[in-house]
Design an enzyme around this catalytic site. Structure first.
Site, PDB file in Angstrom:
ATOM      1  N   GLY A  21       0.810  -1.205   0.000  1.00 30.09           N
ATOM      2  CA  GLY A  21       0.000   0.000   0.000  1.00 30.09           C
ATOM      3  C   GLY A  21       0.847   1.261   0.000  1.00 30.09           C
ATOM      4  O   GLY A  21       0.569   2.223  -0.724  1.00 30.09           O
ATOM      5  N   ARG A  25       7.217   2.028   0.875  1.00 28.95           N
ATOM      6  CA  ARG A  25       7.569   0.623   1.073  1.00 28.95           C
ATOM      7  C   ARG A  25       7.895  -0.024  -0.265  1.00 28.95           C
ATOM      8  O   ARG A  25       8.761  -0.896  -0.342  1.00 28.95           O
ATOM      9  CB  ARG A  25       6.435  -0.133   1.766  1.00 28.95           C
ATOM     10  CG  ARG A  25       6.843  -1.569   2.171  1.00 28.95           C
ATOM     11  CD  ARG A  25       5.739  -2.258   2.938  1.00 28.95           C
ATOM     12  NE  ARG A  25       5.467  -1.557   4.181  1.00 28.95           N
ATOM     13  CZ  ARG A  25       4.301  -1.608   4.811  1.00 28.95           C
ATOM     14  NH1 ARG A  25       3.292  -2.288   4.306  1.00 28.95           N
ATOM     15  NH2 ARG A  25       4.134  -0.963   5.946  1.00 28.95           N
ATOM     16  N   ARG A  44       1.556  10.766  -9.065  1.00 30.18           N
ATOM     17  CA  ARG A  44       0.963  10.971  -7.743  1.00 30.18           C
ATOM     18  C   ARG A  44       1.862  10.454  -6.622  1.00 30.18           C
ATOM     19  O   ARG A  44       1.388  10.109  -5.526  1.00 30.18           O
ATOM     20  CB  ARG A  44      -0.425  10.313  -7.651  1.00 30.18           C
ATOM     21  CG  ARG A  44      -1.456  10.904  -8.602  1.00 30.18           C
ATOM     22  CD  ARG A  44      -2.755  10.123  -8.576  1.00 30.18           C
ATOM     23  NE  ARG A  44      -3.730  10.686  -9.504  1.00 30.18           N
ATOM     24  CZ  ARG A  44      -4.805  11.378  -9.124  1.00 30.18           C
ATOM     25  NH1 ARG A  44      -5.042  11.583  -7.841  1.00 30.18           N
ATOM     26  NH2 ARG A  44      -5.641  11.855 -10.023  1.00 30.18           N
ATOM     27  N   ARG A  88      -0.300  -9.012  -2.870  1.00 36.38           N
ATOM     28  CA  ARG A  88      -0.333  -7.921  -1.909  1.00 36.38           C
ATOM     29  C   ARG A  88       0.607  -8.229  -0.748  1.00 36.38           C
ATOM     30  O   ARG A  88       0.621  -9.349  -0.216  1.00 36.38           O
ATOM     31  CB  ARG A  88      -1.758  -7.714  -1.383  1.00 36.38           C
ATOM     32  CG  ARG A  88      -1.796  -6.907  -0.087  1.00 36.38           C
ATOM     33  CD  ARG A  88      -3.127  -6.320   0.232  1.00 36.38           C
ATOM     34  NE  ARG A  88      -3.283  -6.032   1.648  1.00 36.38           N
ATOM     35  CZ  ARG A  88      -2.605  -5.105   2.325  1.00 36.38           C
ATOM     36  NH1 ARG A  88      -1.664  -4.390   1.712  1.00 36.38           N
ATOM     37  NH2 ARG A  88      -2.825  -4.916   3.608  1.00 36.38           N
ATOM     38  N   SER A  91       0.548  -4.817   6.014  1.00 34.51           N
ATOM     39  CA  SER A  91       0.347  -5.085   7.437  1.00 34.51           C
ATOM     40  C   SER A  91      -1.118  -5.393   7.707  1.00 34.51           C
ATOM     41  O   SER A  91      -1.993  -5.087   6.893  1.00 34.51           O
ATOM     42  CB  SER A  91       0.797  -3.886   8.273  1.00 34.51           C
ATOM     43  OG  SER A  91       0.084  -2.719   7.885  1.00 34.51           O
ATOM     44  N   ASP A 206      -0.204  -5.275  14.626  1.00 31.65           N
ATOM     45  CA  ASP A 206      -0.872  -4.967  15.896  1.00 31.65           C
ATOM     46  C   ASP A 206      -1.953  -6.002  16.163  1.00 31.65           C
ATOM     47  O   ASP A 206      -2.410  -6.685  15.238  1.00 31.65           O
ATOM     48  CB  ASP A 206      -1.475  -3.556  15.868  1.00 31.65           C
ATOM     49  CG  ASP A 206      -2.453  -3.372  14.734  1.00 31.65           C
ATOM     50  OD1 ASP A 206      -3.665  -3.347  15.003  1.00 31.65           O
ATOM     51  OD2 ASP A 206      -2.013  -3.249  13.578  1.00 31.65           O
ATOM     52  N   ARG A 219       8.652  -4.066  13.214  1.00 38.22           N
ATOM     53  CA  ARG A 219       7.930  -4.056  11.947  1.00 38.22           C
ATOM     54  C   ARG A 219       8.877  -4.326  10.777  1.00 38.22           C
ATOM     55  O   ARG A 219       8.586  -5.112   9.887  1.00 38.22           O
ATOM     56  CB  ARG A 219       7.234  -2.704  11.738  1.00 38.22           C
ATOM     57  CG  ARG A 219       5.992  -2.492  12.571  1.00 38.22           C
ATOM     58  CD  ARG A 219       5.495  -1.071  12.430  1.00 38.22           C
ATOM     59  NE  ARG A 219       4.343  -0.818  13.280  1.00 38.22           N
ATOM     60  CZ  ARG A 219       3.102  -0.680  12.836  1.00 38.22           C
ATOM     61  NH1 ARG A 219       2.853  -0.768  11.539  1.00 38.22           N
ATOM     62  NH2 ARG A 219       2.106  -0.441  13.651  1.00 38.22           N
TER      63      ARG A 219
END
Length: 236
Positions: A21, A25, A44, A88, A91, A206, A219
């Site tokens: 996403g 990353r 963008r 995909r 997280s 989480d 993470r």
């Protein structure tokens, strides 16, 4: 050739694309895991790169957060660029007590509260978005080879990040949902439409029921495990 959101020429994008996403990353994945990575789009500030992993071409394309944004990029990749495989990588928040922080979860299916598929099918049916079995099997084998415990089960693709409905999250757990994320259902649906293969692999950052979360360093370490599984699956 380009689309409204991807400024790539025909052939710039590999047959297999990883979909984080976060565009930063995507940049981190390209710089950390791919050889000879080249940026093919910055429209963008949603970065896309193509490089090689174990000698095979792989691309990584940021999608933004949420199903509407992910659907735009997935649609253009599958329709205009004829991508064959989308994975995909992101997280997720655990909603099942058998899942722990840092676990890597692969979504065999994706329940959703989104209205996107209701609109698509004119409220006649509730389409059930599912992963491609061959990609799921490859991910499971890749995880086993690396000694990583990959958890496989249902994801919940939510249109809301902040929610005041803890009773719903508890009910999801009662029905076997492992974790909440925000993109898989749309990606799985579009892969079905364009006869492509799709899989969502997520790191648990989480735990919604327990109120715990990973540190920034944890993470990064856990995301590396997820990326190794995804990339090994991509080239298997």
């Amino acid at each position: 050739m380009s689309t409204p959101h991807i400024s790539a020429a025909k052939g710039d994008i590999a047959d297999t694309v990883l979909l984080p996403g976060d565009p930063l990353r995507a940049k981190w994945i390209a710089e950390t895991f791919l050889e000879d990575a080249r940026c093919y789009t910055e429209v963008r500030n949603m970065f896309g790169y193509t490089g090689t992993y174990k000698g095979q071409r792989v691309s990584v394309q940021g999608t933004g957060m949420g199903q509407p944004s992910a659907a735009i990029y997935t649609h253009e990749l599958l329709d205009y660029y004829e991508v064959k495989n989308v994975i995909r990588v992101g997280s997720a928040g655990a909603v099942h007590n058998s899942i722990e922080l840092r676990d890597v979860v692969a979504g065999i299916g994706a329940t959703t509260n989104s209205s996107m598929n209701r609109i698509r099918f004119e409220n006649v049916v509730d389409f059930a978005p599912v992963a491609d079995y061959s990609l799921l099997k490859a991910a499971d084998q890749a995880a086993e080879a690396r000694g990583i415990n990959l958890r496989v089960g249902q994801l919940y693709s939510s249109d809301t990040f902040y929610t005041d409905a803890p009773e719903v999250e508890k009910r999801l757990s009662d029905y076997g949902i492992l974790a909440i994320e925000m993109e898989a259902a749309a990606i799985y649906t579009l892969a079905a439409k364009f006869q492509a293969r799709a899989l969502a692999i997520c790191t648990i950052s989480d735990h919604i029921l327990q109120g715990t979360a990973l540190s920034a360093q944890e993470r990064q370490e856990s995301f590396s495990e997820m990326m190794e599984i995804a990339l090994d699956s991509a080239v298997s």
